[in-house]
Structure formats: structure tokens, C-alpha cells
Design a protein around this motif. Structure first.
Motif, short mmCIF file in Angstrom:
data_model
loop_
_atom_site.label_atom_id
_atom_site.label_comp_id
_atom_site.label_asym_id
_atom_site.label_seq_id
_atom_site.Cartn_x
_atom_site.Cartn_y
_atom_site.Cartn_z
N MET A 136 0.85 -1.19 0.00
CA MET A 136 0.00 0.00 0.00
C MET A 136 0.88 1.24 0.00
O MET A 136 1.79 1.36 0.80
CB MET A 136 -0.91 0.03 1.23
CG MET A 136 -1.88 1.22 1.24
SD MET A 136 -2.94 1.26 2.71
CE MET A 136 -1.84 2.12 3.85
N HIS A 137 0.59 2.15 -0.92
CA HIS A 137 1.32 3.43 -0.89
C HIS A 137 0.57 4.41 0.01
O HIS A 137 -0.63 4.28 0.24
CB HIS A 137 1.49 4.00 -2.30
CG HIS A 137 0.29 4.76 -2.80
ND1 HIS A 137 -0.70 4.17 -3.57
CD2 HIS A 137 -0.08 6.05 -2.63
CE1 HIS A 137 -1.62 5.06 -3.86
NE2 HIS A 137 -1.28 6.22 -3.31
N ILE A 138 1.30 5.38 0.51
CA ILE A 138 0.73 6.40 1.38
C ILE A 138 1.15 7.76 0.84
O ILE A 138 2.34 8.04 0.71
CB ILE A 138 1.22 6.25 2.84
CG1 ILE A 138 0.87 4.86 3.37
CG2 ILE A 138 0.63 7.33 3.73
CD1 ILE A 138 1.55 4.52 4.67
N ASN A 139 0.18 8.61 0.52
CA ASN A 139 0.49 9.97 0.08
C ASN A 139 0.76 10.84 1.30
O ASN A 139 -0.15 11.13 2.07
CB ASN A 139 -0.69 10.56 -0.71
CG ASN A 139 -1.00 9.77 -1.95
OD1 ASN A 139 -1.75 8.80 -1.91
ND2 ASN A 139 -0.44 10.18 -3.08
N LEU A 140 2.00 11.25 1.49
CA LEU A 140 2.33 12.05 2.66
C LEU A 140 1.59 13.38 2.66
O LEU A 140 1.28 13.93 3.71
CB LEU A 140 3.83 12.29 2.75
CG LEU A 140 4.70 11.05 3.01
CD1 LEU A 140 6.14 11.46 3.29
CD2 LEU A 140 4.16 10.21 4.16
N HIS A 141 1.27 13.92 1.46
CA HIS A 141 0.56 15.20 1.43
C HIS A 141 -0.89 15.04 1.86
O HIS A 141 -1.49 15.96 2.39
CB HIS A 141 0.64 15.83 0.03
CG HIS A 141 0.01 15.01 -1.05
ND1 HIS A 141 0.70 14.03 -1.72
CD2 HIS A 141 -1.22 15.02 -1.59
CE1 HIS A 141 -0.08 13.47 -2.63
NE2 HIS A 141 -1.26 14.06 -2.56
N LYS A 142 -1.46 13.88 1.67
CA LYS A 142 -2.86 13.67 2.05
C LYS A 142 -3.00 13.39 3.54
O LYS A 142 -3.83 13.98 4.23
CB LYS A 142 -3.45 12.52 1.24
CG LYS A 142 -3.61 12.80 -0.25
CD LYS A 142 -4.06 11.53 -0.96
CE LYS A 142 -4.27 11.79 -2.45
NZ LYS A 142 -5.50 12.52 -2.72
N THR A 143 -2.21 12.47 4.04
CA THR A 143 -2.38 12.02 5.42
C THR A 143 -1.53 12.81 6.40
O THR A 143 -1.95 13.06 7.52
CB THR A 143 -2.05 10.52 5.52
OG1 THR A 143 -2.89 9.79 4.61
CG2 THR A 143 -2.30 10.01 6.92
N PHE A 144 -0.34 13.21 6.00
CA PHE A 144 0.59 13.81 6.95
C PHE A 144 0.98 15.24 6.60
O PHE A 144 2.04 15.71 6.98
CB PHE A 144 1.82 12.91 7.09
CG PHE A 144 1.46 11.53 7.58
CD1 PHE A 144 1.07 11.32 8.90
CD2 PHE A 144 1.48 10.44 6.72
CE1 PHE A 144 0.71 10.06 9.35
CE2 PHE A 144 1.13 9.17 7.16
CZ PHE A 144 0.74 8.98 8.48
N SER A 145 0.12 15.92 5.85
CA SER A 145 0.12 17.39 5.68
C SER A 145 1.29 17.97 4.92
O SER A 145 1.46 19.19 4.92
CB SER A 145 0.02 18.09 7.04
OG SER A 145 1.28 18.24 7.66
N THR A 146 2.11 17.17 4.25
CA THR A 146 3.14 17.79 3.41
C THR A 146 2.43 18.43 2.22
O THR A 146 1.46 17.89 1.71
CB THR A 146 4.16 16.75 2.92
OG1 THR A 146 3.52 15.83 2.05
CG2 THR A 146 4.77 16.00 4.09
#
Length: 519
Positions: free
Chosen positions: A288-298
Motif C-alpha cells: 500500500m502506498h501512502i500519500n504524505l501530502h494527504k495524510t501527513f500534511s506535506t
């Protein structure tokens, strides 16, 4: 009648005096019409005076001098030009950015300060590993958090974006299948998945087959099971899906795919709706990929490459890409080559030259550490609460096709059903611009006709949401009543409504050609 330099005709003329012919300027209050740089400056002058430079030479002889065709502007002209353009751009710092699926949340300024600290902002990818131990420690820290939050044993930090992460996950799946001599050819993609999923699968050389959705907007489990077989390499599933719904059959889907020897890829773009509450690893997901801008506000962009880390199950961990950071007794090392004697021997290889996303990693680390595990759990809860508030406040004026399916997750989905004859989602979106808001995502997901996908995120206050709801309600009521002025909206934006189809298919491009270019 005259036309301003940019060639744009505003609606109302400006009277110069009694009996004067009206002149169109394009200005609206303090929002000045801004021409192009080539229309402001001139190619035969410069904004700065320089002493004549000596004739430049190189190993091949003298360098020819000629006009470069760029306009000369003074410093005030240049600053004003870009400042005026910036005022015509909408941003998260101006108001709610309700794009569904994009998760345009506030970017805390603390994160920006951390990203600019010496040692993070000024390092070079070719520095000796011994001189970047702090940076490697931070990358390792972010990876540990991602593994903990997802319940997965391994992570690849090198992918530069969500779609890049999808590619990473599928390459690992292909490498794992080929390692056991079982090269399969088909990837199943539900209709409720993100649009990049089938594109990524096709890019990897797989044949893509769709799995239909149920009437309530979730994966049709029976249809999925019926299609599974020895040719299916895996399934790419988005959970929560693009209809804003959690896939309740996720565990059953994973078990069915594993039973026929396939693997499960989850698009984690919507992880921000379940972080701290559901661990994807517990649902049988393999990558699973994780978009850091979506979940962790980058931020989207952020001055450099984005980041789409990929977490892996035990089955896929040996096939993860290089390079990656590993902690040893002597500190941190950057593993860049596969070796036969350790667990890196089966890596599918390298996707990028360097970990170039330090700006994203530092911002994500700041966000994680400032919130903590409990705070991240509240983040997802607030995102879901805000979306459901919008859904219930607007379902009486906007059709909500899956409202009966139960609470939505992080985004509310509406359609243009119920609008007056001839009024569409596009009219609602353009009308919202006149109300001072950026439109929501329109015509996506494709499973809903005239879709309007709204994601408020957790960073919006109730007062802010109420203001947005009031604006959207007003526009929706005009659409239901058949208000003809909505068909020509926006009326107060720097530009009126464009023919978007013609602009995309038949663009008119112009370039000033120097009359004396041959001199």
C-alpha cells in the motif's frame, strides 16, 4: 470601443466622461487586469543598466551575441506582475479547498520551519553517509511510524508520488510472482478505485479487468470471486474508496485473492480517513502506498519531489526496492546494492537515484511527532466528522447517491440529479467560484453521473464549513430553480467561463516573433 492589451473584453464599459466612447480596461475594483510579461516590457530595453561585457570566448572560439527575445522590466514591474497573478490564484491559505480525493488540508507552519533547518534543507545526495546520519535517522523514523500505523513489517521510502508508489507496489508483486515461477497476466481493478490504478497496472504490462460496484457503492464481492483464477496476479483496491465509503469486505477480498495465489495492492491515498483506527496489514493487504501530502500534511509540491512511501507485507518485503535506510549498531546506513547473503537479495531494483524528498520527510515527521498516535487518531475522526456534517447538511438540496449506505468516510459524494432541465454539475462548480470558493472535484468518480466529490479535511472549523455549506446550498438551489444566470457563471472571476473542450482540443497559442531576429 477599445480593448485592453490582453485582448479580453469585460462585461461592462468604463465611461471616460460625458459623450466619450467607453473604454474596456478589464479591472474589477482592486483586482487589476494583468497582461503578459511581453505586453508589459519590451524586448529592446532592459530594466537594469550593465557595463559592456568583454567578448566571451570558449575553446571553440568567440561566442556570438544576439537578441534573446526576453522583455526588459524594471523591478517594480516584475514584482507587481507576479504579485497580481498570485492574487488571482486560490490557495488553502485563502479558504477551504474542497477537492474530493485530493485532501487539500492546512500545512502547519511548524512543519515548514523544520523543513528549513540546516542539515535538512542544505544537504547533498552525494555527501558521505557519515555526514548525513541525522537525515537518515529522520527517514528511518518516518518509516517506523508508517509501519506502526499500517501494521506492515517493511516500507520503501524512495517513491516520489502516489502513482510512483503504485508502480513500486506492482513491481514488487510481479517480482514475487516471477520468483516462484508464476508470471500472471491480469490485475483486477474495482470501479470504485482511483483512476491511476488501472493506468499503473497497464504500465506494468498487465491486462486490466474491471470489477463492478454494488448499488451501495462498494466492491461486488461475488463478482470478484467469480473472476479470480490462476491468471490473476492480484487486485488493486482503494479503501476507503472513491465513493467515500469503507470497503467492509476488505478481509474477505484479501482472503479470496490469496486463496488463488494472487496478491493485494491497496491504494492508500485515503489513509487519512482511517489512520490510527484501522491497520491495513490486519486486513490482509500486501502492499500500500501512502500519500504524505494527504495524510501527513506535506504540501502538494513543496518545492521539490513529493513522497509516496510503500509499506509491504512479509510476503513482499524481500522484493522491496533500493535504496533504503537500515539501522545498525554503528548508526544508519543506506543500502544501495543487493547482496546474496542477506534479505535484500530479491529486491526488484532501484526506482530512483536518491532519496530526494527530504522536504517531505521532515514535514511528515514534524506532523507525526506533534500529533502523536492519539492525535493522528483524532485527525481521522475529525475528517470523517466534517465530511458527514457536509453530507447531512446538503442532502436535501443535492442528490447524495450513497447516503443510505451509512456514514461516509472523509469525503461526501453528490450528483446533479434533481437540477433543473439543462443544468449540470459544471454549472454548480462555476457558480461556486462566484461565491468565493474553489469548486469541488467534478465528474469523479465515474460510477456516479454528474458527480461532485467534496472533501473538507479535518483542518476546517465548523464556522468555515457552515460558510461553505451556505454558499453551495445557495448555488444548488439556483440550479434546482433553473436560474439562467448560473449558466454563464462565474461573473466575478478574473476570467469568464471558457469553452473547456475547445481549449483542451484546439488550443490557440501565440508567440511574439522578433521582427529583427535575423539582424
Amino acid at each position: 470601443m477599445t480593448i485592453n492589451q490582453s485582448g479580453w473584453r469585460p462585461e461592462a464599459p468604463l465611461a471616460n466622461g460625458a459623450g466619450d466612447q467607453p473604454t474596456f480596461t478589464g479591472n474589477r475594483a482592486l483586482m487589476l487586469e494583468e497582461p503578459l510579461l511581453f505586453e508589459i516590457g519590451s524586448t529592446d530595453r532592459t530594466g537594469v543598466d550593465f557595463e559592456p561585457a568583454p567578448q566571451a570566448t570558449n575553446r571553440l572560439g568567440g561566442l556570438e551575441r544576439g537578441k534573446i527575445g526576453l522583455p526588459g522590466l524594471s523591478e517594480p514591474e516584475t514584482v507587481r506582475h507576479y504579485t497580481r497573478l498570485s492574487r488571482q490564484n486560490y490557495a488553502i491559505d485563502l479558504g477551504v479547498f474542497p477537492l474530493g480525493s485530493c485532501t487539500m488540508k492546512h500545512n502547519p507552519r511548524l512543519n515548514e520551519r523544520v523543513a528549513r533547518l540546516p542539515g535538512f534543507a542544505d544537504i547533498h545526495p552525494l555527501q558521505p553517509v557519515s555526514t548525513v546520519q541525522g537525515a537518515l535517522a529522520l527517514i528511518h523514523l518516518v518509516g517506523e511510524w508508517l509501519c506502526k500505523l499500517t501494521g506492515m513489517p517493511a516500507v520503501a521510502m524512495s517513491p516520489k508520488a502516489g502513482a510512483h508508489g503504485e508502480l513500486c507496489g506492482l513491481l514488487a508483486i510481479r517480482a514475487a510472482l516471477e520468483a516462484r515461477g508464476d508470471a500472471r497476466q491480469v490485475i483486477l481493478v474495482p470501479e470504485s478505485a482511483h483512476g491511476t490504478n488501472p493506468a499503473t497496472a497497464a504500465f506494468c504490462g498487465y491486462a486490466v479487468e474491471n470489477i463492478p460496484a454494488t448499488a451501495e457503492g462498494r466492491v461486488n464481492l461475488d463478482a470478484l470471486k467469480a473472476r479470480l483464477g490462476p491468471d490473476v496476479a492480484g487486485v488493486m483496491i482503494t479503501n476507503p474508496n472513491t465513493c467515500g465509503l469503507f470497503e467492509r469486505d476488505m478481509t474477505a477480498i484479501s482472503e479470496a485473492v490469496h486463496a488463488v495465489g494472487g496478491l493485494v495492492y491497496c491504494d492508500g491515498a485515503n489513509f487519512n480517513a482511517i489512520v490510527g483506527r484501522v491497520r491495513p496489514g490486519d486486513l490482509g493487504i500486501d502492499a500500500m502506498h501512502i500519500n504524505l501530502h494527504k495524510t501527513f500534511s506535506t504540501p502538494h509540491g513543496g518545492g521539490g519531489p513529493g513522497a509516496g512511501p510503500v509499506v509491504f507485507s512479509e510476503a513482499l518485503a524481500p522484493f522491496a526496492p533500493l535504496p533504503f535506510v537500515e539501522q545498525t549498531d554503528a548508526g544508519f546506513r543506506l543500502v544501495e546494492e543487493e547482496t546474496a547473503e542477506d534479505h535484500h537479495a530479491h529486491s526488484f531494483g532501484r526506482m530512483v537515484a536518491f532519496h530526494g524528498q527530504m522536504g517531505m520527510f521532515t514535514r511528515a515527521a514534524s506532523y507525526m511527532l506533534s500529533h502523536g498516535a492519539d492525535g493522528l487518531r483524532q485527525v481521522s475522526g475529525d475528517a470523517v466528522l466534517n465530511a458527514n456534517y457536509i453530507l447531512r447538511q446538503l442532502e436535501d438540496v443535492l442528490d447524495a447517491p450513497f447516503a443510505a449506505s451509512g456514514p461516509c468516510m472523509h469525503e461526501a459524494l453528490f450528483s446533479d440529479t434533481g437540477m433543473a432541465q439543462g443544468f449540470t454539475t459544471l454549472d454548480i462548480a462555476k457558480g461556486l467560484i462566484d461565491e468565493g470558493f474553489h469548486p469541488m472535484t467534478v465528474y469523479f468518480p465515474l460510477v456516479v453521473h454528474g458527480a461532485m466529490l467534496v472533501e473538507p479535511t479535518e483542518t476546517e472549523s465548523k464556522a468555515g464549513l457552515d460558510q461553505f455549506i451556505g454558499a453551495l446550498r445557495s448555488v444548488a438551489e439556483r440550479g434546482r430553480a433553473g436560474d439562467e444566470t448560473l449558466k454563464s457563471a462565474p461573473h466575478f472571476a478574473p476570467r469568464r467561463r471558457l469553452d473547456e473542450t475547445a481549449a483542451a482540443r484546439s488550443p490557440i497559442l501565440a508567440q511574439r516573433i522578433l521582427a529583427d531576429q535575423d539582424d
